[in-house]
Design an enzyme around this catalytic site. Sequence first.
Site, short mmCIF file in Angstrom:
data_model
loop_
_atom_site.label_atom_id
_atom_site.label_comp_id
_atom_site.label_asym_id
_atom_site.label_seq_id
_atom_site.Cartn_x
_atom_site.Cartn_y
_atom_site.Cartn_z
N TRP A 135 40.23 -70.75 -9.40
CA TRP A 135 39.44 -70.83 -8.16
C TRP A 135 38.16 -71.51 -8.56
CZ3 TRP A 135 34.88 -68.65 -6.06
CH2 TRP A 135 34.82 -68.61 -4.67
N LYS A 185 36.39 -61.10 10.32
CA LYS A 185 37.84 -61.38 10.26
C LYS A 185 38.13 -62.73 10.89
CE LYS A 185 38.84 -59.24 7.90
NZ LYS A 185 38.18 -58.32 7.09
#
Length: 610
Positions: free
Chosen positions: A74, A487
């Site tokens: 990452w 979210k």
Amino acid sequence: MCGIVGYIGNKEASPILLEGLKRLEYRGYDSAGISTISTNKLLIHKRSGKISDLERDLVYREIPGTLGIGHTRWATHGEPNAENAHPHDDCTGKIALIHNGIIENFDILKKELQSKGHQFKSVTDTETLVHLIEEFYNKNGVLEQAVREALLLVKGTYGIAVVCGDEPDMLITARNGSPIVLGIGANEYLIASDVAAIAGHTCNVTYLDDNEMAIIRRNNLVIKTIDDRPVEKKVEQISFDLDKIEKGGYSHFMLKEIMEQPQTIYDSMRGRLLEEEGTAKLGGIQHELESLLYARRVLFSACGTSWHAALIGEYMIEESVRIPVEVEYASEFRYRDPIIDRDTVVVVISQSGETADTLAAVREAKRKRGKVLGICNVVGSTIARETDAGIYLHAGPEIGVASTKAFTSQVTVLALMTLLLARMSSMSASRGREIVQELKSLPSKVKKILDGHEYIEQIAEQYANKHNFLYLGRGYNFPVALEGALKLKEISYIHAEGYPAAEMKHGPIALIDENMPVVFIATKDSTYEKIISNIEEVRARKGKLFAIATEGDDFISTKVDHTIYIPPTIGLLTPILTIIPLQLLAYYMAVKRGCDVDQPRNLAKSVTVE
Ligand code: G6P
């Protein structure tokens, strides 16, 4: 976030490494690679993109060998491409290394190594470490010693694994601030940054602590400190249900985990409710109850979704236990020289138990001799091991990058903790029993909301092209507004903000026009009338209105465009129900927009770097 896997045994390493890497995909990554040793030769294959791309390449480019390491990267230093992907090798092409974490002094080390003639192929901090190992290996010819000497010069965090063509029977791994678990199988050893990668191979594991390294040969394992002192480790048994880390028929892990919540909320309460006495039993913090009850202040610290759960914990404990509570982002806490005295109890909340900032907050609080408790999901995680006591969520592995079931379990566990402390102080048995009954009814109420998922999917269809969303709530529903907005932005990349509903008029109201959807979490509680006034304010400005409302509230549906009902419950448990439709809304919006829900861009499941 980056993932590590390694294998030494008598089986072909590359299929085991690829399988392990697939299990780590959920952590978030942008490139991957593996390396094996085959007849004293180091082989490496790495690239940007998915593990499935790497796997496809390996059909044409064999990587044989029974010793190997694999990595999902990452990007932190340098863009995601093949050169920057791990494993990195040294100038001689003999030594390969994979690394999680950040080498903070890499710049100085790199310049020094370059001045000695080392050629770098990437712009990563990690590559410095492999050249540093090479430098010492050229001098002393002993891999273990070379790794040790290199690590002693490094500042920063690492979980590493090293192999060398000259040492076809040796795998070295070490840790400082980035988790490493060792799996001990029959005539084989596995290493990984996450137990999910070795599940299915062995149940016997041991965890490296900071400043420890393991020298693994085919038939034995030696663990020492980085400065060469022997260490005795306990071998633990893990039970890891493979089914639980598969998608189980759902199109995404996130949807599976949303749908699992009736069970996971139940699992978080299982064996912890005492119905007759109207209280809870939490074995993990049993010996710390006095410290909590007599604390002058409780300080919650966490990141992301766990921080939202902490805010709800603050409201619960202050309301029912009357102990002052503060909530602080772990990233701020660790650098702010926080005031911790012997009357302060620090409670950290972390799904993974590995978040770098939260772990640093634990260590800072302990340095100041504070009592530190943890609320974690991953059993045996670093935070779980380093805190003085704690409570596990028992929600099972959470794979979806956007946290869902861990959040509802965190809030459930915070409610249990509140109930227990309140019953030990001023709460009556009858109120305690009422809360127990409400807790017990949560799984079926959550199921009822989930059963209405089709309606939420239809709404998502209509709004998937919007660019902004506002989420508003009061009291217990204010943190839910923050979590609902988080979210949505995490997985659908729609800009969303959460606010306490009354704050709308201090700024966000300027954004409202006919293109602005506003989600009100407007359950029937003491602030209901106030929130209706806020709804009117948005209506007057033609905003599109959504309400998460309590069943039976027909009035609200005359005021808004879309109403999603939740069954009634008591105030402190409301967030466990109101968040469910918001999780579903975010999920369906992301799917309708064609986003990769389980691999959202730029995000990692477990943020083990600063
Ligand atoms: C990452 C994840 C979030 C999570 C946060 C804290 O940002 O993407 O979903 O809430 O880390 O993680 P923790 O494991 O400490 O709860």
